[in-house]
Design a protein around this motif. Structure first.
Motif, PDB file in Angstrom:
ATOM      1  N   ALA A 360       0.825  -1.205   0.000  1.00 13.93           N
ATOM      2  CA  ALA A 360       0.000   0.000   0.000  1.00 13.93           C
ATOM      3  C   ALA A 360       0.865   1.263   0.000  1.00 13.93           C
ATOM      4  N   VAL A 361       1.970   1.240   0.712  1.00 13.86           N
ATOM      5  CA  VAL A 361       2.874   2.392   0.734  1.00 13.86           C
ATOM      6  C   VAL A 361       3.428   2.652  -0.657  1.00 13.86           C
ATOM      7  N   LEU A 362       3.791   1.588  -1.363  1.00 13.06           N
ATOM      8  CA  LEU A 362       4.316   1.757  -2.715  1.00 13.06           C
ATOM      9  C   LEU A 362       3.230   2.231  -3.679  1.00 13.06           C
ATOM     10  N   THR A 363       2.017   1.707  -3.512  1.00 15.37           N
ATOM     11  CA  THR A 363       0.907   2.196  -4.350  1.00 15.37           C
ATOM     12  C   THR A 363       0.714   3.690  -4.138  1.00 15.37           C
ATOM     13  N   GLN A 364       0.697   4.088  -2.876  1.00 12.02           N
ATOM     14  CA  GLN A 364       0.531   5.508  -2.555  1.00 12.02           C
ATOM     15  C   GLN A 364       1.636   6.334  -3.203  1.00 12.02           C
ATOM     16  N   ALA A 365       2.859   5.833  -3.172  1.00 11.23           N
ATOM     17  CA  ALA A 365       3.984   6.554  -3.766  1.00 11.23           C
ATOM     18  C   ALA A 365       3.827   6.692  -5.277  1.00 11.23           C
ATOM     19  N   VAL A 366       3.313   5.631  -5.926  1.00 15.64           N
ATOM     20  CA  VAL A 366       3.099   5.697  -7.374  1.00 15.64           C
ATOM     21  C   VAL A 366       2.085   6.791  -7.705  1.00 15.64           C
TER      22      VAL A 366
END
Length: 484
Positions: A360-366
């Motif tokens: 989820a953190v990486l999705t948010q970053a994208v």
């Protein structure tokens, strides 16, 4: 009835609209992109015809009577593609697409000639058409020697539909051969790439008649005689016609394969050094500016493939409330970047990963990375003399309210969500078909849809977003020094 045909990178959409601009239905034909080498992106023009046939066949199966009543057709298509045909109208090689960066050296050489920026109002980007022809000249001289006509993708469809070699101003402005202020081909710029005006299509405005449908196709699809085909538009200008973004001060943000921040202008406002695109609009005597990023939903789809989760599942995992940036930053330069960097060689990165960096953190970053890239375009538009107070969201990515909240907060302005309906490029193309067939007033036809909702910036997160944006800005020169 009026038909809009939109040639997209991933498919052809055919939209049927009545005289009151009510959408009757649509058909679709899928397309694939070939990437034979790193940085290359190609399609076979014959596949566009097959996809168009499939899309119209779908419409005919559902709405035969309505399709038979079509009086005007409008065209939209992805821009910059180099479609090369010989004297017998045979395709000489696969079309080199807008997101192909093989000609970056040729683009830099042309851009160093001051005439290009002075006459076109734009940097010569690697994705534009002119440097692709120089690449063909340098690497495939036998092909270059047979080129009788250079057509943009939608104009190859026009040739098939009407037998005419014609293009509109908005699409042609993305070639690096058009004198954008005068709305005419530049013989000097063509000569600089080893070409002449006789190898170019004739020019029309997007609202003008640009041929009639061939009798063979009219009979095949059950249409009558003398169906008018409009000049049409490049995909972003067509989307602007569909959204009613035709008057000065109106703007939209498009979250498609690429990302676009598009502002309509009442006058020609070039500033090439900002990497803002200054193009002719589809309506006569109007222009527009836009910032373009090469990977918007493409970035989320790439991460979707890596993570094994659908894009919808990934964004749903974030919930409905916008979260503060985590410290993980994503640079969405998966195939280089246009605005503001004009850098074909740069590539993306995750920065700041830790053991606690969940999916989820990486999705948010994208999502944040794309939002910050669009903020870069906003800053570039400001430097070119255009200030925006709000934007309307379109494109597949606009279905995510989380993403829209991220964009609103990154830009610091409200994002309007249009009421239910499809107001994209196919709808804009159908509007242009209506105008060309009936002579209706373009501004009256190209009205804006009702707004269903407004996504405001999240004021409590704006300081955090500003700090994250400044971190994002600082990372480009850092990774450039490593990658170049």
């Amino acid at each position: 009835m009026y038909l809009g045909l939109d040639l997209g990178t991933s498919g052809v959409k055919a939209m049927l609209m009545d005289g009151d601009q009510k959408v009757i239905g649509s058909g679709h034909g899928a397309l694939n992109v070939s990437r034979p080498h790193s940085g290359w992106s190609e399609q076979a023009p014959q596949d566009w015809i097959s996809a168009c046939e499939e899309a119209i066949s779908g419409l005919k199966a559902q709405f035969p009577k309505e399709l038979a009543a079509v009086k005007g057709i409008g065209l939209s298509g992805h821009m910059h593609g180099a479609t090369l045909i010989d004297a017998e109208d045979k395709v000489l090689r696969p079309c080199i697409l807008w997101n192909d960066t093989r000609s970056h050296q040729e683009a830099a050489t042309l851009d160093a000639d001051p005439r290009f920026r002075a006459l076109t109002g734009n940097i010569v980007f690697p994705g534009f058409t002119a440097p692709k022809l120089v690449w063909v000249k340098n690497n495939e001289p036998e092909v270059f020697g047979k080129v009788a006509k250079v057509l943009l993708p939608k104009d190859y469809l026009r040739l098939w539909l009407t037998g005419e070699y014609l293009s509109d101003m908005s699409d042609s402005a993305g070639t690096s051969w058009l004198d954008t202020g005068k709305r005419a081909w530049s013989s000097d710029l063509l000569d600089a790439t080893g070409l002449s005006e006789r190898q170019m299509p004739g020019l029309v405005e997007g609202t003008e008649q640009a041929g009639t449908l061939r009798a063979e196709l009219a009979s095949k699809w059950g249409l009558g005689a003398n169906v008018v085909v409009a000049g049409g538009a490049g995909d972003n200008a067509a989307s602007a016609c569909g959204m009613g973004t035709v008057a000065e001060g109106h703007a939209f943000v498009s979250l498609g394969t690429s990302g676009v921040l598009f502002a309509a202008n009442g006058s020609y406002l070039p500033k090439p050094e900002s990497a803002v695109h200054a193009f002719c609009h589809a309506l006569p005597n109007t222009w527009h500016q836009m910032g373009v990023i090469l990977s918007a939903t493409d970035a989320l789809n790439w991460y979707s493939g890596i993570s094994g989760q659908s894009a919808g599942n990934l964004t749903a995992e974030l919930g409905n409330e916008l979260q503060a940036p985590t410290g993980v930053t994503f640079l969405p330069y998966l195939s280089g970047e246009r605005t503001p960097h004009n850098d074909a060689a740069i590539r993306g990165a995750f920065i700041g990963l830790g053991h606690d960096s969940s999916r989820a953190v990486l999705t948010q970053a994208v999502l944040e990375g794309v939002s910050f890239a669009i903020r870069d375009s906003l800053e570039a538009l400001k430097s070119a003399g255009t200030s925006l107070s709000r934007v309307t969201a379109i494109g597949g990515g606009s279905r995510s309210r989380y993403w829209l909240a991220s964009i609103a907060t990154a830009l610091g302005i409200p994002v309007d969500v249009p009421a239910d309906g499809d107001f994209g490029a196919a709808f804009g193309a159908a509007r242009l078909g209506l105008i060309a067939a009936t002579g209706a007033d373009p501004v009256s036809v190209c009205s804006a849809p009702a707004t269903e909702a407004v996504v405001e910036p999240v004021s409590a997160l704006q300081d955090g977003y500003e700090a994250a944006y400044q971190r994002y800005r600082a990372l480009y020169p850092a990774i450039k020094s490593i990658q170049h």
